[in-house]
Design an enzyme around this catalytic site. Structure first.
Site, short mmCIF file in Angstrom:
data_model
loop_
_atom_site.label_atom_id
_atom_site.label_comp_id
_atom_site.label_asym_id
_atom_site.label_seq_id
_atom_site.Cartn_x
_atom_site.Cartn_y
_atom_site.Cartn_z
N GLU A 1 27.69 12.03 42.91
CA GLU A 1 27.68 12.23 44.36
C GLU A 1 29.12 12.23 44.90
O GLU A 1 29.62 11.17 45.25
CB GLU A 1 26.84 11.15 45.05
N GLY A 37 25.38 7.08 37.59
CA GLY A 37 26.13 7.42 38.79
C GLY A 37 25.64 6.68 40.01
O GLY A 37 25.56 5.46 40.04
#
Length: 400
Positions: free
Chosen positions: A147, A104
């Protein structure tokens, strides 16, 4: 036993228990730092494997709902050894070291995670293929860096889907450990520190009970997106701060996660090796909270406006910057002409580690190894001065 001896014994036991809470020292390695020009180019061979208990390789990506390498040279080829293998070779010099792969990061965005977590089938496919991916490359675990769930275009229901992803991944890791006979794969998550994000993105008590540890990103509290100067990672609120701004500090963020159901012992307090810079609106107004006109200039190696590595900050200091310390927030900042930078140094990081131990948190998390003065040529404080300060303070070793 006399009363005095009993008191001393209890004090020793308490001190020992508090000291033991900082034996987990998590450090991040970024795979894009290989592209910086010398002497700032950073490779797995530059890592001192003795300074961290866990090192996390950032980042892998998601492709077709599966874990996938991000850089062209992450994996081995028929003719060359990839960065993953070179990274995991660090365990040859420190057999106790645990390595994890982070998937990520902010730049990946939320859409790939939303797609992967959307159904039991897509989650299961990710988890089962991730297990093989990690085992084949000799990683000891996975770090989820979404996020953020339910934010930045991620649907509101993704907060719960993230919980299911965590729970199902841990269950699969448990089962794989029983069938393979290998040590169980670790699962951690890098999580937000800002209250507004935390309230939307996480079902804290549900994920905290499953994760092996939680990497609290307790930095980026302030930056060039703000109209006034503010420190990247203050330990405490400023005396003059009011309203929601009083929540933008390490102390509040850590306590807030605990208040929502996270065990202190699982929380690693995030410690930055970089600072956030501003261009002042007026050179005569250069304190914390004074007006800013935008980001400070990019560093000559990291090349990102508004952000400077510790070694670039040391260069500014050697060129005549004025260094000050915020007594209430317990962190340093510097001023050089129209540039204002809030950062951490060995003194402030040792103080933060003392905070970690005194308050019973599980450990520290350093972002990132490559932004420390890893060559020792910029700051005059030896190699890896920030990482070393954290390691020594965690282990109660004096700097000599």
């Amino acid at each position: 036993m006399c009363r005095l001896s009993f008191v001393l014994l209890v004090s020793a036991l308490v001190a020992g228990a508090l000291g033991a809470t900082c034996q987990r020292r998590v450090c991040y390695h970024t795979n894009w730092s290989q592209y910086r020009t010398q002497p700032a180019q950073f490779l797995p061979s530059n890592i001192n494997a003795s300074l961290c208990t866990h090192i996390i390789y950032a980042f892998a990506k998601l492709s077709n709902n599966q874990l996938a390498p991000f850089e062209w040279n992450d994996d081995d080829t028929a003719t060359s050894k990839g960065m993953y293998s070179k990274f995991n070779d660090l365990k040859l010099t420190n057999p106790q070291l645990k390595t994890l792969l982070a998937v990520g990061g902010y730049n990946l965005g939320t859409a790939p995670f939303s797609q992967m977590a959307a159904t039991p089938t897509t989650r299961a496919r990710f988890i089962q293929t991730a297990i093989k991916f990690l085992r084949d490359r000799k990683f000891d675990g996975l770090d989820l860096d979404w996020e953020y769930p339910a934010l930045r275009g991620s649907p509101a229901g993704d907060a719960h889907l993230f919980t299911l992803l965590v729970q199902e991944t841990v269950d699969a890791f448990d089962l794989e450990q029983k069938t393979s006979g290998k040590p169980k794969l670790l699962l951690s998550a890098a999580v937000a520190a800002g209250k507004e994000t935390v309230d939307v993105a996480y079902e804290i008590s549900a994920i905290a009970s499953k994760l092996d540890f939680i990497n609290l990103m307790s930095y980026d509290f302030h930056g060039s997106w703000d109209p006034v100067t503010g420190h990247n990672s203050p330990l405490y609120a400023g005396l003059l701060e009011t309203g929601a701004i009083r929540n933008y500090n390490v102390d509040f963020a850590a306590k807030y996660w605990v208040s929502k159901g996270a065990l202190k012992s699982k929380i690693n307090i995030g410690l930055p090796t970089y600072g956030r810079s501003f261009t002042l609106s007026s050179v005569s107004k250069n304190n914390t909270g004074d007006p800013a006109a935008g980001a400070g200039p990019a560093g000559r190696f990291t090349q990102e406006p508004g952000s400077l590595s510790y070694y670039e900050i040391c260069e500014m200091i050697s060129q005549g910057a004025t260094v000050r310390r915020s007594m209430d927030q317990q962190v340093p900042y510097l001023v050089k002409g129209s540039v204002w930078v809030g950062y951490d140094d060995p003194v402030s990081l040792r103080n933060k580690v003392k905070y970690i131990k005194d308050n019973g948190y599980g450990g520290s998390m350093l972002w990132t190894l490559d932004q420390d003065d890893f060559t020792g040529t910029f700051c005059g404080q030896g190699k890896f001065p920030l990482t070393t300060a954290v390691s020594q303070e965690c282990l109660d070793v004096t700097s000599g």
